[in-house]
Design an enzyme around this catalytic site. Structure first.
Site, PDB file in Angstrom:
ATOM      1  N   GLY A 144       0.837  -1.199   0.000  1.00  0.00           N
ATOM      2  CA  GLY A 144       0.000   0.000   0.000  1.00  0.00           C
ATOM      3  C   GLY A 144       0.871   1.248   0.000  1.00  0.00           C
ATOM      4  O   GLY A 144       1.979   1.253  -0.550  1.00  0.00           O
ATOM      5  N   SER A 145       0.387   2.290   0.700  1.00  0.00           N
ATOM      6  CA  SER A 145       0.977   3.621   0.542  1.00  0.00           C
ATOM      7  C   SER A 145       2.416   3.800   1.019  1.00  0.00           C
ATOM      8  O   SER A 145       3.058   4.767   0.632  1.00  0.00           O
ATOM      9  CB  SER A 145       0.096   4.646   1.233  1.00  0.00           C
ATOM     10  N   THR A 146       2.934   2.904   1.876  1.00  0.00           N
ATOM     11  CA  THR A 146       4.340   3.062   2.263  1.00  0.00           C
ATOM     12  C   THR A 146       5.216   3.001   1.013  1.00  0.00           C
ATOM     13  O   THR A 146       6.288   3.578   0.963  1.00  0.00           O
ATOM     14  CB  THR A 146       4.803   1.962   3.246  1.00  0.00           C
ATOM     15  N   ASN A 156      -4.636   4.672   2.092  1.00  0.00           N
ATOM     16  CA  ASN A 156      -4.377   5.974   2.709  1.00  0.00           C
ATOM     17  C   ASN A 156      -2.933   6.116   3.033  1.00  0.00           C
ATOM     18  O   ASN A 156      -2.227   5.133   3.137  1.00  0.00           O
ATOM     19  CB  ASN A 156      -5.217   6.152   3.973  1.00  0.00           C
TER      20      ASN A 156
END
Ligand code: ZN
Length: 673
Positions: free
Chosen positions: A309-311, A673
């Site tokens: 995801g967003s990392t 997110n």
């Protein structure tokens, strides 16, 4: 991997050669004596009369980086028998049974074996050994032995691993560094005649064992302790399936802490620490039990993969800045959705309240998916793929632990379609290991250099003196120092104002990125199952630690910032304090610690108004769900109205369920997110 050193190998070969020669020599003498004296030659006589008992070497100690012992040996005793020397096996078995606590029939079976020596029981206590000695049975010997012992139980169990009953390393460092830890066993050779009388020539010889080399880990017991505690807490608080935390020194690639919870006790590795689980396992067939053990021993940090995801946006931003396809003045416009890919609609996590116009840094701290899709488009498929590989994804990091996974990246640029490039930009459609992710984050804290992570710092002798140090190893430079520094600033902004607010600690400059991804099980996204993560660096002006927290299947709230942010902040704060990194408060923070505010009552008001009221008072807020619109009602708040708090404190707002939101198509699940 380093090999056993030459002189050790030479000595081992010499010892074996000497023993072999003695055995041959004794055998030869026996045969000669028998022939000269006219005695009957019996097959196997040589074997019966020359007895060799292995003397265990002391296994090397496993130390933490400060010399604290994490795996040691405790003295124990092993009972051996020379069956041919035991005059009355039945009587011996009867006498030994109550002390050894094994069936006398089993002892008897061993005592009747046609072999020179048999092991009757391993690891009896000093008292039991004394009792056996007092029996004075001929042909029974007691040998000092040692048993591996892990004084801190489950502490760092996934790093340390464990050994089998013969002290062979099976998992973790015990396995990877087994050839150092083992040492060289000694031998006790006894030669007797058929009536158990000592033979007159060189009848007994002891070749002392050579003790194993000790291993010094990069792990710091204190930092490991902080991580263990934070993981335990996050596991309970989120009722998660598992929690993993890795702490790394970005400039050396040294792992300071590695934790997976739940864990197991290496002193008793075949039992779960949960009694209910043990009861369930007991009724399983052996193969299934074994399968459960293997699962329990898996080191999630290196043996398992997840969708980041967003990392992963750190990689996209790094590539764009380094290739100059964007710079800090580049602006991105977010209307909540990406609608120009045929057949697919992708959405921003803040689709209900679009980010609109943002510069590069703000887009980063907002974690705006729309901005990142456009960033990746400007960068191009070739370059995006190049940087995914450059940051070490799709290959093993080379950490000195077993079973490391490569993760899953596209096989080549030709397999990256338009939609794939778009979702890759925000860390979907790719699978990584936790160790790969923290190693990639460390690049940003290390002037752009990718290191080979490692967990053993060096080797030590019997007295604990370090005799060999394994130097840090730069794998390659991935981005320039300038790009790395720009990213550090953006990571800090994310914690100060963006999705990483829950990882904020006054006085310490922390940078970080949150991640939330739906879990993929058997190739499909599964509703309601998430992996929440937070990856951070601190302090951003001179990073001493990189921290990655992964919470697998949190119950209820699942947003990375809310679930994984607080444990990361707790580990960073404790670690920096322990490392004596001074706190430097900004003027704003100093003011905030002195000024207090009375928490307003925002219950039963819309989130829009509540947010404004809280911000105006110099407070911050977070919400349980991010899928809400401006009219969503605040049902409850923490702290309660009227409580006095310092300026800058965070108020948790609990919103009404966002089920009235417009229903989105399946393609829209690529939110993050
Ligand atoms: Zn957006």
């Amino acid at each position: 991997m380093h090999k056993i050193n030459k002189s050790t190998r030479k000595r081992l070969r010499f010892a074996i050669a000497v023993v072999t020669l003695i055995v041959f020599f004794l055998g030869y003498r026996l045969i000669r004596v028998q022939i000269i004296e006219g005695a009957e030659y019996k097959r196997g006589a040589m074997q019966q009369w020359t007895k060799a008992i292995e003397l265990k070497s002391d296994r090397g100690i496993i130390y933490d980086r400060k010399g604290r012992k994490l795996a040691v040996n405790v003295t124990s005793f092993t009972v051996w028998a020379s069956p041919s020397d035991v005059d009355n096996p039945e009587e011996a078995a009867m006498k030994l049974q109550p002390i050894l606590k094994i069936d006398s029939s089993e002892i008897l079976e061993n005592l009747r074996k046609d072999s020179s020596v048999v092991k009757l029981k391993q690891w009896i206590t000093r008292e039991e050994a004394e009792m056996v000695r007092e029996l004075g049975i001929g042909g029974i010997s007691i040998v000092d032995d040692n048993k591996r012992y892990y004084p801190f139980g489950s502490f760092a169990s996934y790093v340390i691993g464990f050994t089998d009953i013969d002290n062979n390393g099976l998992y973790g460092i015990e396995r990877v560094y087994d050839q150092y830890l083992t040492g060289v066993p000694g031998v006790w050779v006894k030669a007797t005649d058929r009536d158990n009388r000592q033979l007159p020539y060189g009848s007994e010889k002891i070749y002392n064992p050579e003790n194993g080399t000790s291993v010094v880990l990069t792990i710091d017991e204190t930092i490991q302790g902080f991580a263990e505690e934070a993981a335990e807490e996050a596991l309970a608080k989120n009722q998660a399936k598992s929690v993993s935390i890795i702490v790394m020194e970005p400039k050396t690639g040294e792992v300071l802490a590695m934790v997976n919870k739940p864990d197991y006790d290496p002193n008793n590795p075949r039992r779960s620490l949960d009694e209910e689980t043990n009861d369930q396992w007991q009724s399983l067939p052996f193969e299934e039990q074994q399968q459960k053990w293997y699962e329990m021993w898996r080191n999630y940090a290196i043996n398992d993969i997840y969708e980041p995801g967003s990392t992963f946006k750190i990689v996209t931003a790094a590539a764009a800045l380094e290739e100059a396809s964007a710079d800090l003045d580049t602006h991105y416009y977010c209307d909540g959705f990406i609608r120009d890919i045929p057949g697919v609609v992708l959405r921003c996590s803040s689709w209900y309240d679009p980010h609109e116009d943002q510069d590069f840094s703000t887009a980063f701290s907002n974690s705006c998916n729309v901005a990142f899709v456009n960033m990746a488009r400007d960068l191009g498929t070739e370059k995006m793929f190049e940087y995914i590989k450059a940051f070490g994804f799709g290959e093993v990091t080379g950490i000195d632990l077993l079973g490391e996974q490569r993760g899953i990246i596209p096989s080549g640029t030709e397999s990256i379609r338009e939609v794939n490039l778009a979702t890759l930009s925000y860390g979907h459609g790719i699978a990584v290991t936790p160790i790969q992710m923290i190693n990639a984050i460390s690049v940003v804290g290390n002037g752009g250099n990718l290191m080979t992570p490692h967990i053993v710092k060096g080797l030590a002798d019997d007295e604990g003196n370090v005799v060999e140090i394994f130097e840090p190893e730069v794998r390659r430079q991935v981005i320039s120092e300038t790009t790395a520094n720009e990213l550090l600033d953006m990571l800090e902004l994310t914690v100060l104002e963006g999705t990483g607010r829950k990882a904020y600690v006054p006085g310490y400059r922390i940078g970080g990125k949150t991640g939330t991804a739906q879990k993929i099980i058997e190739g499909r996204y599964v509703d309601g199952k998430y992996i929440s993560s937070f990856g951070g660096l601190a302090p951003v002006d001179d990073p001493q630690v990189a921290v990655l927290v992964i919470v697998d299947e949190p119950t209820g709230i699942y947003y990375g910032g809310t679930v994984a942010g607080p444990p990361a902040a707790s580990v960073i704060e404790s670690t920096l304090t322990y490392l004596e990194v001074p706190r430097e408060y900004t003027d704003e923070e100093l003011e905030a610690t002195q000024e207090t505010v009375i928490v307003p009552d925002v219950r039963n008001t819309s989130i829009n108004g509540a947010g404004r009221e809280i911000s105006d008072l110099g407070l911050k807020y977070t919400t349980e769900y991010e899928d809400f619109n401006t009219d969503t009602l605040v049902l409850d708040q923490y702290p309660s109205p009227g409580v006095e708090v310092t300026k800058g404190s965070i108020i948790d707002l609990y919103l009404e369920d966002g089920t009235n939101n417009p229903v989105l198509s399946d393609e829209d699940i690529n939110n993050s997110n």
